[in-house]
Design a protein around this motif. Sequence first.
Motif: not given
Lengths: 371, 335, 400
Positions: B17-18, B21, B25, B28, B31-32, B34-36
């Motif tokens: 999980q970590i 995560r 991030t 993220e 690609d902040e 544009e949309f993927r």
Amino acid sequence: MLIRNIRYACRRYSQAVTFRTAESSPAEHNSNHVGLFYTINKDLCKQLYGHGGLPKSYMKQSKTFAETVIMVRQPALDIIACMKASDLEKPVTKYVLYGEEGTGRSMTIAHLLHYAFEEGYLIIHVPWVSDWLRRVQRHKEMSNSLTREGMVDVPLDAAAWLLHFKTQNQHLLKSPELKISKEYVWSKREKTEAGAPLSELIELGISRVKYACDVVDAIVHEVKHLSNTGKFKTFVAVDGYNGFFNSLTRLKTPTKKKVAPEEVTLTTSILELTKGDWKNGVIVLSADMIANPDEQNKQIFPMNLLYRKGFNHLDPFVPVKVDRYSEREFITCANYYRDRLWLRGPPEIEAELKLTSAFNPYKFMEQCAPL
Amino acid sequence: MSLFMKRNKPGVVFNTQILWRLNSTVAENKDEEEFRVLDILKKKDSRQKRIVRRAEVAPDRAEKMPTDQNWGNVWPGPRSFHPSSVPLPIRQGYVPKGQVPPGKKANAELMKIPNFLHLTPPVIKRQCEAIRKFCTEWPKLLNSEEAIDKHYPVEIITSDYCHASPTIRNPMARVVTLRIKLANLDLDKHAKDKFLRLVGDRYDEKTDLVTLTADRCPLRKQNLDYVNYLLTAAYHEAWTVEEWEKEKMEDDMEYYVWDNNQSKRNLIDWYHRVSGTEQVLSDEEYRNYDISSIPHAKEYKEAVSNLFNEGESEETIEKYGGTVRKLLGLPERTV
Amino acid sequence: MSNVIKLTIRQVIPVSKYSSCLFNSLNKHVREYSSKTVTNADDIFKQFTDWETLSKKKTVSKAMKAYLERARQHDEFMKKQEVEYNIGKRHLANMMGEDPETFTQKDVDRAIEYLFPSGIYDPAARPLMKPPEEVFPARKAAEFDEAGRPHHFLFYTGKPNFFKLLYDAAEHLQESYKFEDKVIRKKAVPDQNSKLELSSSMWVTKEELELILMEKVTDLEYENFKLVMERLVSLPYSYRCIEFIEKYRKPLASQKFALEIPKPKFDEEGRAYITTYECLRKKARGDVTIFSPGTGKVTINGRDITYFEDIQSREQVIFPLIFTGLANKVDVECNIEGGGPSGQAGAIRWGIAWGLRSFVERSMLESMQVAGLLTRDHRRRERKKPGQPGARKKPTWKRR
């Protein structure tokens, strides 16, 4: 029945004030009667106008109204006054009625016919010239003239007119003074003696249609002669006189050649009559643009309708204008129509009708029809 | 989360999980902007290699223009619309409701219109000033229409045409029209009548103008000469009297001479009949008969002449009627 | 607490769909974490909570970001257009040799007409240069801020402006009632004189309302709007909210009449006359002069009313005179050419009615307008289309 008669009488009395006049003799009509209607006796009507004389639409109207009325108007009064004042020893005076379509020329002639009848004139009345020259039914019976070279006859029309002449002058034909002066030879077996009464000539014409046109010619000569000698006074009325001066008629010879008016014998007879070299008579003619249907422009003046030829023939004549209704005449006519229940509706309609019909009598009659 | 812990080995799930995560991030942040976009067939990479950098476009000349420049220098002659040289935010085009008409860049409609940017009012003024020195003054005495008419009665009208077509010549340019007032021509009665008959339709009665148009020659100069020739010829012809003119018949007469006419004959006949003397006169006698013996005859003659010459109208006929009544001794018309 | 119970139940019952319920529970937990409801077994995950909230502050959804970006770009674009327009106006004034300071929009239009003469029939298709507010359709400004919170309190109705309008109307209603109550308590009487006079105006049309509100309005909503406003107007104290009401009233055409009626001129004899030029109908063109006082004479091209032979044309010509009752009091003189009898008659009728405006009262003027005497008839003959026998007529329709 009695009550109905009384009612009629009462109505007549009350109306006499507004648009009628009780004066039924044209000789008594004067300017007081302008615009009022007077009634003609039914028998007299038939006698005078049996074979024509009143316009067709007017005949229909009189049938609807069950009476024949004529409006007393200025042109007729004018001519009557002139006739009264003129000296019959002078050569004949010629009056020419002219005016726009539908203003009442034929009606004026009818009025004058009545007057002439009352005064004991001998009446020669041609109801409508175009009947002879233009109204061609399928087969117009025509023949080449026997007595004159190159001319064309219309026997049936001539015979019809002789009958008309006879009915109009019934009472006068009985008098013994109407005699022929010359002898006429019709064929090997038929001839009319000099000194025979005019009625015999007429009968001959009606029965022997072949000679009808020549009979008409003969009558014209005789009448002129009689008037010249002072035995009778004659009243000549021709409606649509300018039809005689067209360039062509609708008639065609058996060889399919078109005929000009001068080549028709009847034309020459009437032209003879209107020449003006006789006296003791009055001639009233009307110049009608309907009689010249080939013309494009609407002419109302006599000069344009008669052309040079007609003018030279008729000169000098008295032109009389037949005009549209005046205010007063219009009101009386409207009242008459209301009385006859021909015109219904609120009074405002009259103001409107005044403008739309522009005071034209015929148009007024037409426009009241659907109301 | 707790489920996982109870069901499965807690540690492993926890770690994954970590890890998940952390990875997410980082992705993220990349690609902040544009949309993927999902590209299964890996098209994007290949495309990116082929795109060439577009050439840098310099800013328009229109952006740099000062507001108080001399526009006549910028647009000296007729030229089709060039958006970068015109500093106006102009738009043209029909669009449905709610949309904006297209701008000036690459607008075919604006380029189609013939524009007048080269003829703005200041430019025109400048041109007029430049031509002024070639102009002479208008003569002072020609200050009214009548003066112009008096000194220059003949008017020549020609047209020049300019249009867009393969040739600059227009066939309509050769038409020449000449206008002159009849009053300015020196004609007597017979000459005037003859001139009018020659000229025919080309005469306008209301304005008293004779208009001669020539277009039968290919050149304007030739047409001008022809039109002048026409006028001269007609004028001179009008003055000459031919032999055969003497044979003019009554029907050809353009105006009515009462004496020669049937009307006089009628009058004389009538008079004779009235007075009781029936005579047959010859033509000559008819013509020479003196009508002064007949009362009211003179007015009658005038009235008839009027009737024929001036045409029919209410007044002429009334007058005629009045005179005839007097002649025949009938009462006047009661109105 | 409930969660724990749920989970224990799940444990007891054999679960078939693992992934779905796992996923659901996972999400639930994430949300719960973000909303900070702490459960018993949470202390291990407290580190995650902190980190998430830290990064959460800057996480704006991409949709929101794009929207804000668009709004910003639009504003910038509009500003740029405004600047361009102003500069362009100065350039244009300079080109035409006029003063840039006093160069109005009318002058701009005239100048564009001069410089770019276009023969196109439709004015919307010709070149134009207008301020950007008129060219670009109005758009609403950013409706919500960065956090996603809408500015307008009725944003979630979908049509905030419209419902705000109704809300305002309702407020005014309530205020009016309260005022009425107060007045009645004081035993005063409503002032009759200040009742609202709304006979010369009407409510804005649906399209205009849409323009004002920048939102689409359905027919039902428009009807509701009218009902509410009528209710407001019918109250005795509606004059207090007059500005609010005036915003949505449009003056009727008759208001414009009084400004335009020309005064009659006087000719040599001292008669008052009025000339209307440019009377058109179909292809007929002409002018009409009315003289007052008169006798009811009608002259057309120098001829009487008999110029028209058919009754219908004559009726058309005299109809305005009879309608206003001035049939015998005015003279009419007209010159007309072109077209046929019907077109000419229609043109004269309009000309007479237009000229009679100066000789007639207001009430009659309104009834004339209702009668349709004063409207110019713009119908022209429709073109015949290829493939059809006439303008509208089609060849016989065959099913197959």
